[in-house]
Design a protein around this motif. Structure first.
Motif, PDB file in Angstrom:
ATOM      1  N   GLU A  60       0.838  -1.208   0.000  1.00 54.03           N
ATOM      2  CA  GLU A  60       0.000   0.000   0.000  1.00 54.03           C
ATOM      3  C   GLU A  60       0.870   1.254   0.000  1.00 54.03           C
ATOM      4  OE1 GLU A  60      -2.603  -0.497   3.409  1.00 54.03           O
ATOM      5  OE2 GLU A  60      -4.334  -0.370   2.085  1.00 54.03           O
ATOM      6  N   GLY A  61       1.906   1.247   0.821  1.00 60.28           N
ATOM      7  CA  GLY A  61       2.814   2.393   0.897  1.00 60.28           C
ATOM      8  C   GLY A  61       3.508   2.642  -0.431  1.00 60.28           C
ATOM      9  N   LEU A  62       3.905   1.573  -1.080  1.00 58.50           N
ATOM     10  CA  LEU A  62       4.576   1.712  -2.370  1.00 58.50           C
ATOM     11  C   LEU A  62       3.607   2.200  -3.444  1.00 58.50           C
ATOM     12  CD1 LEU A  62       6.768  -1.498  -2.152  1.00 58.50           C
ATOM     13  CD2 LEU A  62       7.602   0.848  -2.197  1.00 58.50           C
ATOM     14  N   VAL A  63       2.364   1.739  -3.351  1.00 67.01           N
ATOM     15  CA  VAL A  63       1.357   2.176  -4.324  1.00 67.01           C
ATOM     16  C   VAL A  63       1.091   3.685  -4.160  1.00 67.01           C
ATOM     17  CG1 VAL A  63      -1.080   1.982  -5.003  1.00 67.01           C
ATOM     18  CG2 VAL A  63       0.289  -0.077  -4.636  1.00 67.01           C
ATOM     19  N   LYS A  64       1.072   4.157  -2.909  1.00 73.05           N
ATOM     20  CA  LYS A  64       0.877   5.595  -2.690  1.00 73.05           C
ATOM     21  C   LYS A  64       2.026   6.377  -3.341  1.00 73.05           C
ATOM     22  CE  LYS A  64      -1.800   5.182   1.544  1.00 73.05           C
ATOM     23  NZ  LYS A  64      -1.660   4.946   2.991  1.00 73.05           N
ATOM     24  N   ALA A  65       3.229   5.848  -3.205  1.00 76.80           N
ATOM     25  CA  ALA A  65       4.378   6.497  -3.833  1.00 76.80           C
ATOM     26  C   ALA A  65       4.208   6.514  -5.349  1.00 76.80           C
ATOM     27  CB  ALA A  65       5.669   5.766  -3.461  1.00 76.80           C
ATOM     28  N   PHE A 297      -8.299  -7.381  -1.457  1.00 74.30           N
ATOM     29  CA  PHE A 297      -8.714  -6.384  -0.461  1.00 74.30           C
ATOM     30  C   PHE A 297      -8.087  -5.024  -0.754  1.00 74.30           C
ATOM     31  CE2 PHE A 297      -8.193  -3.946   3.386  1.00 74.30           C
ATOM     32  CZ  PHE A 297      -9.440  -4.029   3.997  1.00 74.30           C
ATOM     33  N   VAL A 298      -6.787  -5.015  -0.950  1.00 77.17           N
ATOM     34  CA  VAL A 298      -6.105  -3.726  -1.101  1.00 77.17           C
ATOM     35  C   VAL A 298      -6.444  -3.067  -2.438  1.00 77.17           C
ATOM     36  CG1 VAL A 298      -3.893  -4.572  -2.022  1.00 77.17           C
ATOM     37  CG2 VAL A 298      -3.954  -2.506  -0.657  1.00 77.17           C
ATOM     38  N   ASN A 299      -6.535  -3.850  -3.488  1.00 86.71           N
ATOM     39  CA  ASN A 299      -6.830  -3.263  -4.798  1.00 86.71           C
ATOM     40  C   ASN A 299      -8.242  -2.714  -4.873  1.00 86.71           C
ATOM     41  OD1 ASN A 299      -4.726  -3.454  -7.039  1.00 86.71           O
ATOM     42  ND2 ASN A 299      -4.451  -5.311  -5.837  1.00 86.71           N
ATOM     43  N   LEU A 300      -9.189  -3.504  -4.381  1.00 82.09           N
ATOM     44  CA  LEU A 300     -10.586  -3.083  -4.471  1.00 82.09           C
ATOM     45  C   LEU A 300     -10.889  -1.931  -3.514  1.00 82.09           C
ATOM     46  CD1 LEU A 300     -12.244  -6.602  -4.790  1.00 82.09           C
ATOM     47  CD2 LEU A 300     -11.893  -4.922  -6.612  1.00 82.09           C
TER      48      LEU A 300
END
Lengths: 323, 104
Positions: A60-65, A297-300
């Motif tokens: 999740e942290g990397l996706v925010k980046a 969970f995280v993607n949706l």
């Protein structure tokens, strides 16, 4: 910014080969969920996380980046160079989720511990030897590296006397149950997901749930559980017996629609577009959604924002059967 | 259009007897239901392999790696093609021959 696909895959492979996970985690973080549970070390039957839920706050942290960069989270990572990553775990500097964020995902294996105990299952855990299964690397075609990694996982099972592994997420389940027997000689570990174990123990029959839940939830089947491993009925039986009214979206069961997660490490924009399509299907059925895979969970939930609510199935089940 | 062909490509990919692109009967169900709407049609990709058109396969690298391996196509394939494993096998081939990865 064009994505250097080969470099990204190379880094993920290097991490698995050198650090036993495509996205290495500190041991303290990986084993935090076991604290205070008094689980025996090893044994004939073990609960195995494959680090999947522990990895999610980091992803999740990397996706925010990535959103800040407008392209893959791996784009920045690759810019630092695959060579550097061989000596320094670069990902450790890119995502630092808070203790609170990590605790949210650690709750899933904790829920599963309580559910299995309620079902009378005797099991241990492998603590620092609970290794990532190699799922993403296998999907990306890094077969030689995955074979070597699978040998390490199998060696742990043999050393700790493990005969049966209870898994939580679908990706670890399919790796240990369907892939390892194809790529390892002499691999004879029995593998079941905790959902299958609970259903076998009769938790899907009426009368096992001391606390009846209520309300409608839309179910999102994981592609890997539904189409790779045939786990479709068990979650429905368990939720129905818990009192939940299950709503099926437009694509469901063996015809479920993917969350987009499998391509997130390489093509996050495509993954997000696919997740948005799936969220629209789910939202048409009910505002509350149950998932059974951390990637789903995280993607949706990311794609839905505050337009829907998502919960892992273990939360519903613990509330009904083991609260 | 001219193309260098590798007539042994399909055989090379079938190391574990799972690569069965030759079972494809070109009906197009896979492309019609792909959640990603992957730009290149799977049946065309498999045809390139069967014809040994290795450069054309490599030119589809982004499409090959954009596949979700979700098996929606495979679930609905009337010919029993192992589509996800075929695509994964192509990835392995590209990882080795184009990216020079694999052994670490």
């Amino acid at each position: 910014m064009p994505l250097p696909t080969g470099e990204v895959i190379g880094i993920l492979g290097d991490n698995l080969r050198l650090r036993n996970s495509v996205l290495p985690l500190p041991t303290k973080v990986a084993t935090k969920w076991t604290e205070g549970l008094g689980l025996p070390h090893g044994g004939r039957t073990v609960l195995y996380t494959g680090l999947m839920y522990q990895l999610i706050p980091y992803i999740e942290g990397l996706v925010k980046a990535q959103i800040k960069m407008g392209d893959s989270w791996m784009g920045k990572y690759t810019g630092l160079g695959r060579k550097v990553n061989r000596y320094v775990n670069v990902s450790a500097f890119m995502a630092r989720p808070s203790a609170e964020e990590r605790a949210r995902y650690d709750q899933v294996p904790i829920n599963v511990v309580h559910l299995l105990r309620k079902a009378g299952v005797q099991f241990g855990a492998l603590y620092e030897d609970d290794l990532y299964s190699g799922a993403l690397a296998y999907d990306l075609g890094l077969d030689e590296i995955v074979v070597e990694h699978a040998k390490k996982v199998h060696a742990v099972f043999k050393k700790r006397g493990v005969k049966t592994v209870i898994t939580i997420d679908p990706h670890t389940t399919t790796m240990l149950r369907s892939v390892y027997p194809k790529i390892l000689k002499g691999y004879d570990i029995e593998v079941k997901s905790y959902l299958e174990v609970l259903a076998e123990k009769g938790f899907g029959s009426n009368g096992h749930s001391p606390r009846q839940l209520s309300g409608d939830v839309v179910i999102h089947d994981s592609c890997v559980f539904a189409r790779y491993e045939g786990v479709v009925d068990e979650p429905r039986e368990l939720l129905a017996a818990a009192g939940v009214t299950i709503r099926d979206p437009e694509y469901t069961g063996r015809q479920t629609w993917c969350c987009g997660g499998p391509v997130e490490s390489l093509y996050p924009i495509k993954a997000a577009a696919n997740a948005a399509n799936r969220v629209a299907q789910l939202r048409a059925a009910a505002p509350d959604c149950v998932t059974m895979c951390p990637m789903c969970f995280v993607n949706l939930s990311t794609a839905a924002g505050d337009t829907m609510r998502f919960k892992d199935i273990s939360q519903y089940l613990r509330e009904a059967y083991a609260s | 259009m001219t193309a260098l062909v590798n007539p042994g490509l399909a055989t090379e990919l079938n190391r574990f007897d799972e690569f069965n692109a030759d079972a494809c009967m070109n009906c197009g169900v896979c492309s019609a239901i792909c959640p990603m709407g992957v730009d290149v049609e799977v049946r065309k990709l498999f045809r390139y392999v069967l014809l040994g058109m290795e450069e054309q396969v490599r030119a589809q690298t982004e499409n090959v790696f954009s596949c979700l391996l979700c098996k929606m196509c495979e679930e609905n394939c009337p010919a029993g093609v192992h589509i996800a494993e075929n695509v994964r096998t192509l990835r392995h081939h590209i990882v080795l021959t184009t990216f020079g990865l694999g052994e670490g």
